[in-house]
Scaffold this active site. Structure first.
Site, PDB file in Angstrom:
ATOM      1  N   PRO A   1       0.820  -1.219   0.000  1.00 51.49           N
ATOM      2  CA  PRO A   1       0.000   0.000   0.000  1.00 51.49           C
ATOM      3  C   PRO A   1       0.853   1.268   0.000  1.00 51.49           C
ATOM      4  O   PRO A   1       0.339   2.363  -0.199  1.00 51.49           O
ATOM      5  CB  PRO A   1      -0.835  -0.119   1.275  1.00 51.49           C
ATOM      6  CG  PRO A   1      -0.269  -1.230   2.063  1.00 51.49           C
ATOM      7  CD  PRO A   1       0.591  -2.058   1.169  1.00 51.49           C
TER       8      PRO A   1
ATOM      9  N   GLU B   1       2.159  -8.387   9.030  1.00 53.65           N
ATOM     10  CA  GLU B   1       2.168  -6.955   9.349  1.00 53.65           C
ATOM     11  C   GLU B   1       3.249  -6.163   8.627  1.00 53.65           C
ATOM     12  O   GLU B   1       3.213  -4.950   8.602  1.00 53.65           O
ATOM     13  CB  GLU B   1       2.300  -6.749  10.860  1.00 53.65           C
ATOM     14  CG  GLU B   1       1.007  -7.009  11.609  1.00 53.65           C
ATOM     15  CD  GLU B   1       0.731  -8.488  11.846  1.00 53.65           C
ATOM     16  OE1 GLU B   1       1.637  -9.316  11.567  1.00 53.65           O
ATOM     17  OE2 GLU B   1      -0.363  -8.821  12.295  1.00 53.65           O
TER      18      GLU B   1
ATOM     19  N   ARG C   1      -3.577  -8.656 -20.487  1.00 52.73           N
ATOM     20  CA  ARG C   1      -4.480  -8.329 -21.588  1.00 52.73           C
ATOM     21  C   ARG C   1      -3.887  -7.309 -22.554  1.00 52.73           C
ATOM     22  O   ARG C   1      -4.434  -7.089 -23.634  1.00 52.73           O
ATOM     23  CB  ARG C   1      -5.860  -7.915 -21.069  1.00 52.73           C
ATOM     24  CG  ARG C   1      -5.883  -6.705 -20.190  1.00 52.73           C
ATOM     25  CD  ARG C   1      -7.135  -6.708 -19.336  1.00 52.73           C
ATOM     26  NE  ARG C   1      -8.359  -6.784 -20.125  1.00 52.73           N
ATOM     27  CZ  ARG C   1      -8.834  -5.810 -20.900  1.00 52.73           C
ATOM     28  NH1 ARG C   1      -8.159  -4.675 -20.977  1.00 52.73           N
ATOM     29  NH2 ARG C   1      -9.934  -5.956 -21.588  1.00 52.73           N
TER      30      ARG C   1
ATOM     31  N   ASP D   1     -10.809   0.405 -24.385  1.00 55.78           N
ATOM     32  CA  ASP D   1     -11.073   0.260 -22.949  1.00 55.78           C
ATOM     33  C   ASP D   1     -11.123   1.606 -22.245  1.00 55.78           C
ATOM     34  O   ASP D   1     -10.424   2.529 -22.644  1.00 55.78           O
ATOM     35  CB  ASP D   1      -9.912  -0.503 -22.260  1.00 55.78           C
ATOM     36  CG  ASP D   1     -10.025  -1.991 -22.442  1.00 55.78           C
ATOM     37  OD1 ASP D   1     -11.092  -2.464 -22.843  1.00 55.78           O
ATOM     38  OD2 ASP D   1      -9.015  -2.662 -22.163  1.00 55.78           O
TER      39      ASP D   1
HETATM   40  N1  ADE Z   1      -0.836  -5.137   0.045  1.00 53.89           N
HETATM   41  C1  ADE Z   1      -1.722  -4.756   0.971  1.00 53.89           C
HETATM   42  N2  ADE Z   1      -2.484  -3.751   0.539  1.00 53.89           N
HETATM   43  C2  ADE Z   1      -2.080  -3.473  -0.730  1.00 53.89           C
HETATM   44  C3  ADE Z   1      -2.479  -2.530  -1.722  1.00 53.89           C
HETATM   45  N3  ADE Z   1      -3.445  -1.644  -1.497  1.00 53.89           N
HETATM   46  N4  ADE Z   1      -1.834  -2.543  -2.891  1.00 53.89           N
HETATM   47  C4  ADE Z   1      -0.819  -3.404  -3.107  1.00 53.89           C
HETATM   48  N5  ADE Z   1      -0.407  -4.311  -2.226  1.00 53.89           N
HETATM   49  C5  ADE Z   1      -1.027  -4.350  -1.033  1.00 53.89           C
END
Ligand code: ADE
Length: 246
Positions: free
Chosen positions: A90, A117, A155, A170
């Site tokens: 994230p 974690e 794709r 697309d």
């Molecule tokens: N791992 C946990 N959350 C994630 C996300 N939003 N994007 C990529 N990998 C992740």
């Protein structure tokens, strides 16, 4: 293209990579996807992949050794010293159609799925060449994110879709959302298909679709419109029609 995926839950890939377009692309040899279990690269009796966080705090942290060893073995097998090694996290740069287009140009990709974690920072700093997030939310692990990336990239590989046109119309491929589409019946529950689509006039249909794509983008995703390539006439048309849509 070859894609190697390092993860802790290989079974999560079984069904999604064996359906529909990805399944066909794999069968036709257009993409080779190899899943590696990070646990297989441990050397201790218990196949330990995580450990406590230095400095204390809750949660376990993925150890660097099995991830480095897996990645190095894959590079050695492929006979390459450099390749994109993408960590799904994230904290990465936001995934988008243009990132997918960029990744689709590489002959090899390696994706690393974090879990639990956290992940030892040395993987991010000294192994990964890129970090990608699929959105501003936290998943339990990188596996689902890796699947999203694989699907969007595969794709785009030439030959994977029936005609290259389907990828180029697309949503997002030209910076706009896709225009509305209809199929039979011509009238369903009293709702008729827009008559222009039945006119057989290809010029008018193309113009209607382009304008619908612009209108849709302007109302739903105005942030995208700023980056789209609109000509002066289209800008004028949108300012007139946004004031009194439809
Ligand atoms: N791992 C946990 N959350 C994630 C996300 N939003 N994007 C990529 N990998 C992740």
């Amino acid at each position: 293209m070859r894609i190697d995926i390092l993860c802790l839950f290989p079974e999560m890939f079984d069904s999604p990579l064996n359906q529909s377009i990805i399944k066909r692309a794999r069968e036709e040899g257009l993409v080779d996807i190899v899943i590696h279990n990070i646990r297989d690269y441990t050397h201790d009796k218990h196949h330990t992949v995580d450990d406590y966080s230095y400095g204390g705090g809750p949660g376990m942290v993925l150890k660097p050794e099995p991830i480095f060893e897996a990645a190095e073995m894959i590079k050695q097998q492929l006979g390459v010293t450099e390749m994109p090694i993408i960590l799904l996290t994230p904290q990465g740069r936001l995934f988008s159609q243009s990132v997918a287009q960029e990744l689709a140009l590489h002959p090899h990709l390696m994706l690393i799925c974090g879990h639990y974690e956290g992940l030892d920072e040395r993987v991010c700093e000294y192994l990964a060449t890129d970090e990608i997030s699929i959105g501003d939310y936290v998943l339990s692990g990188g596996e689902l994110a890796a699947l999203v990336v694989v699907d969007a990239v595969v794709r785009l590989i030439p030959g994977v879709l029936g005609s290259q046109d389907s990828a180029s119309s697309d949503s997002h491929s030209n910076g706009l959302l896709e225009y509305p589409q209809y199929t039979r019946p011509q009238v369903y529950r009293g709702w008729a298909v827009p008559s222009v689509l039945l006119s057989g006039n290809h010029g008018e249909i193309a113009q209607w679709r382009r304008r619908q794509a612009i209108l849709r983008t302007a109302t739903r995703r105005p942030d995208l419109l700023k980056k789209a390539n609109l000509c002066d006439e289209e800008k004028k048309w949108i300012s007139e029609n946004l004031l009194s849509p439809k």
